[in-house]
Design a protein around this motif. Sequence first.
Motif, PDB file in Angstrom:
ATOM      1  N   LEU A  12       0.826  -1.213   0.000  1.00  0.00           N
ATOM      2  CA  LEU A  12       0.000   0.000   0.000  1.00  0.00           C
ATOM      3  C   LEU A  12       0.857   1.258   0.000  1.00  0.00           C
ATOM      4  CD1 LEU A  12      -2.753  -1.117   2.529  1.00  0.00           C
ATOM      5  CD2 LEU A  12      -3.035  -0.779   0.067  1.00  0.00           C
ATOM      6  N   ALA A  13       2.009   1.192   0.681  1.00  0.00           N
ATOM      7  CA  ALA A  13       2.901   2.343   0.753  1.00  0.00           C
ATOM      8  C   ALA A  13       3.886   2.375  -0.415  1.00  0.00           C
ATOM      9  CB  ALA A  13       3.675   2.320   2.070  1.00  0.00           C
ATOM     10  N   LEU A  59     -13.732   6.059   4.240  1.00  0.00           N
ATOM     11  CA  LEU A  59     -12.359   5.589   4.151  1.00  0.00           C
ATOM     12  C   LEU A  59     -12.043   5.280   2.693  1.00  0.00           C
ATOM     13  CD1 LEU A  59     -12.335   3.111   7.178  1.00  0.00           C
ATOM     14  CD2 LEU A  59     -11.493   5.461   7.120  1.00  0.00           C
ATOM     15  N   ARG A  60     -10.807   5.459   2.306  1.00  0.00           N
ATOM     16  CA  ARG A  60     -10.420   5.105   0.956  1.00  0.00           C
ATOM     17  C   ARG A  60     -10.202   3.600   0.895  1.00  0.00           C
ATOM     18  NH1 ARG A  60      -5.341   3.515   0.153  1.00  0.00           N
ATOM     19  NH2 ARG A  60      -3.746   4.095   1.637  1.00  0.00           N
ATOM     20  N   GLU A  67      -2.674   7.278  -7.732  1.00  0.00           N
ATOM     21  CA  GLU A  67      -3.926   8.019  -7.692  1.00  0.00           C
ATOM     22  C   GLU A  67      -4.033   8.855  -8.967  1.00  0.00           C
ATOM     23  OE1 GLU A  67      -6.342   8.049  -5.309  1.00  0.00           O
ATOM     24  OE2 GLU A  67      -5.254   6.447  -4.287  1.00  0.00           O
ATOM     25  N   PRO A  68      -5.203   8.893  -9.581  1.00  0.00           N
ATOM     26  CA  PRO A  68      -5.337   9.716 -10.783  1.00  0.00           C
ATOM     27  C   PRO A  68      -5.241  11.207 -10.435  1.00  0.00           C
ATOM     28  CG  PRO A  68      -7.466   8.846 -10.113  1.00  0.00           C
ATOM     29  CD  PRO A  68      -6.428   8.217  -9.215  1.00  0.00           C
ATOM     30  N   LEU A  69      -4.651  11.965 -11.319  1.00  0.00           N
ATOM     31  CA  LEU A  69      -4.510  13.404 -11.115  1.00  0.00           C
ATOM     32  C   LEU A  69      -5.658  14.137 -11.799  1.00  0.00           C
ATOM     33  CD1 LEU A  69      -0.691  13.784 -11.871  1.00  0.00           C
ATOM     34  CD2 LEU A  69      -1.797  13.709  -9.625  1.00  0.00           C
TER      35      LEU A  69
END
Length: 99
Positions: A12-13, A59-60, A67-69
């Motif tokens: 995740l990180a 929560l995500r 992540e899309p910009l």
Amino acid sequence: MTPAHVRELAALARLDLDEDEIARLAAQLDDILARVAVLGPLDGGDAPDPGGARPGAPLRADTTGSEPLDIPPAAMAPAWTDGFFTVPRLTSHTGPEGS
């Protein structure tokens, strides 16, 4: 904290950890969680609620990937070439002939 948990958190990180790092982090995180667990039964008395996440807060999703910009990077760059930001060359990095 198990090595499997550390692998999931690392994914995740977006961290690339080897097995030695995973084992070391699992032990360290397990120690931290054990120390924090001691604080759980403490009574706060009349202390005000410190705030933070509330029940029902969105929560995500735990997903990997970028992540899309909202704005593409090229739209924010003063100069953009072949998928890279370009910046002026520093004069301190030029040779005696200015090359």
